[in-house]
Write a protein that holds these residues in place. Structure first.
Motif, PDB file in Angstrom:
ATOM      1  N   MET A 134       0.831  -1.208   0.000  1.00 27.61           N
ATOM      2  CA  MET A 134       0.000   0.000   0.000  1.00 27.61           C
ATOM      3  C   MET A 134       0.863   1.255   0.000  1.00 27.61           C
ATOM      4  O   MET A 134       0.576   2.235  -0.698  1.00 27.61           O
ATOM      5  N   GLY A 135       1.955   1.229   0.788  1.00 27.23           N
ATOM      6  CA  GLY A 135       2.872   2.359   0.804  1.00 27.23           C
ATOM      7  C   GLY A 135       3.532   2.563  -0.554  1.00 27.23           C
ATOM      8  O   GLY A 135       3.718   3.703  -0.998  1.00 27.23           O
ATOM      9  N   SER A 136       3.870   1.460  -1.226  1.00 30.89           N
ATOM     10  CA  SER A 136       4.480   1.547  -2.547  1.00 30.89           C
ATOM     11  C   SER A 136       3.534   2.201  -3.544  1.00 30.89           C
ATOM     12  O   SER A 136       3.928   3.086  -4.316  1.00 30.89           O
ATOM     13  N   LEU A 137       2.277   1.773  -3.528  1.00 30.89           N
ATOM     14  CA  LEU A 137       1.286   2.357  -4.435  1.00 30.89           C
ATOM     15  C   LEU A 137       1.055   3.832  -4.123  1.00 30.89           C
ATOM     16  O   LEU A 137       0.884   4.651  -5.037  1.00 30.89           O
ATOM     17  N   CYS A 138       1.067   4.173  -2.836  1.00 37.27           N
ATOM     18  CA  CYS A 138       0.895   5.569  -2.422  1.00 37.27           C
ATOM     19  C   CYS A 138       2.024   6.432  -2.972  1.00 37.27           C
ATOM     20  O   CYS A 138       1.787   7.509  -3.536  1.00 37.27           O
ATOM     21  N   SER A 139       3.262   5.965  -2.836  1.00 36.96           N
ATOM     22  CA  SER A 139       4.411   6.737  -3.323  1.00 36.96           C
ATOM     23  C   SER A 139       4.405   6.869  -4.838  1.00 36.96           C
ATOM     24  O   SER A 139       4.681   7.939  -5.379  1.00 36.96           O
ATOM     25  N   LEU A 140       4.094   5.784  -5.530  1.00 38.65           N
ATOM     26  CA  LEU A 140       4.071   5.844  -6.987  1.00 38.65           C
ATOM     27  C   LEU A 140       2.953   6.762  -7.478  1.00 38.65           C
ATOM     28  O   LEU A 140       3.104   7.456  -8.490  1.00 38.65           O
ATOM     29  N   GLY A 141       1.834   6.787  -6.744  1.00 34.38           N
ATOM     30  CA  GLY A 141       0.780   7.736  -7.074  1.00 34.38           C
ATOM     31  C   GLY A 141       1.261   9.166  -6.878  1.00 34.38           C
ATOM     32  O   GLY A 141       0.922  10.065  -7.662  1.00 34.38           O
ATOM     33  N   GLY A 142       2.039   9.384  -5.832  1.00 38.30           N
ATOM     34  CA  GLY A 142       2.612  10.707  -5.604  1.00 38.30           C
ATOM     35  C   GLY A 142       3.539  11.124  -6.721  1.00 38.30           C
ATOM     36  O   GLY A 142       3.541  12.290  -7.151  1.00 38.30           O
TER      37      GLY A 142
END
Length: 307
Positions: A134-142
């Motif tokens: 979830m953190g990975s997806l959050c960062s890539l979305g950023g």
């Protein structure tokens, strides 16, 4: 005598904090000074000149300290570390910063721990929990959000994509160097890696010197700053901080790098940080925090962003 000992204790207590401050400012300053150096040198020549300066400082240190020399296979690994973590990383970063603002670039590079976690899960068979994904997806979305405010967005050869490629290259380097740091120590491993990177970039030294001759004082100062402060002093300070705080606690200070880089860019380059960069940067940092807290092998020593 006792008074001298008592007086030295506050100074000793200040050293770790000072080391962290120097390391963070050194890494952060790399981004605006790259933009400054690019005004007089092309991206590849800027990387070659920067690490040529770093090599001039490292060689006397290696001759003085004489750390354990790597064997053939470890020498090959250090060479690969130099290719990935120094040469390729900085050529991609420099090229990306031709169009991407320094503050935005620092936030994109900050995804490197995310990629390190993903690569560790693939190659080192380390488990990445749900919060890590979830953190990975959050960062890539950023990153996607930041890219929307930069020329070319995330196109194949857009600046944002090149800087994302630089972060991926540095993540590969982080995974590859793990066993080397355990065997040779953080400071010698860093010295060997930087020297290997300088050797990889050495074919472009003549072009770099030719480009520096007519360059203005601002460009020459930028090259000298990049070669001395982020590349050598910053690494040395970071190694000291890692030894004192440990990899897990020290990694928390890296969240400050893009913030400081954005502030320095305002003062040094008169750049304004857009709302998309701020919002995307917040998502990137939140994702990195989630991965560092719940991701793989939180004890892995992360390289200093921006290097």
């Amino acid at each position: 005598m006792n008074q001298r000992v008592e007086m030295s204790r506050p100074a000793q207590a200040l050293r770790p904090g000072l080391a962290v401050a120097v390391a963070v400012v050194a890494a952060a300053s790399s981004f605006p000074f790259i933009r400054m150096g690019l005004q007089g040198l092309p991206p590849l020549e800027l990387a070659a000149a920067r690490f040529g300066v770093a090599a001039l400082l490292l060689l006397p240190w290696l001759a003085w300290r004489r750390p354990e020399l790597p064997g053939f296979m470890d020498g090959v690994r250090f060479l690969l570390c130099g290719v990935l973590g120094v040469a390729l990383f900085h050529v991609l970063l420099n090229t990306g910063e031709l169009t991407v603002q320094a503050g935005a670039a620092s936030f994109i590079v900050n995804t490197m721990p995310i990629m390190t976690a993903l690569l560790s899960a693939i190659f080192l068979r380390e488990t990445l929990p749900l919060w890590g994904w979830m953190g990975s997806l959050c960062s890539l979305g950023g990153v996607a959000l930041i890219a929307q405010g930069q020329p070319g967005s995330l196109g194949l050869i857009a600046g944002s994509s090149l800087i994302l490629g630089a972060a991926f290259s540095c993540a590969l380097f982080a995974v590859l160097q793990k066993s080397l740091v355990a065997r040779y120590g953080a400071v010698p491993s860093t010295a060997y890696t930087l020297l290997a990177g300088a050797v990889c970039l050495s074919p472009w030294w003549p072009e770099a010197l030719a480009a520096l001759e007519p360059a203005d004082t601002r460009t020459v100062f930028a090259v000298a700053w990049l070669g001395v402060f982020p590349s050598v002093i910053g690494y040395a300070s970071w190694s000291y901080a890692l030894g004192y705080f440990g990899a897990l606690k020290a990694a928390n200070f890296l969240y400050l790098v893009p913030v400081v880089a954005s502030l320095l860019s305002v003062f040094l380059l008169d750049e304004s940080t857009g709302i998309l960069t701020l919002a995307g940067g917040a998502l990137v940092v939140a994702g990195v925090i989630a991965v560092n807290l719940y991701g793989v092998d939180s004890g892995m020593a992360q390289p200093l962003h921006g290097q």
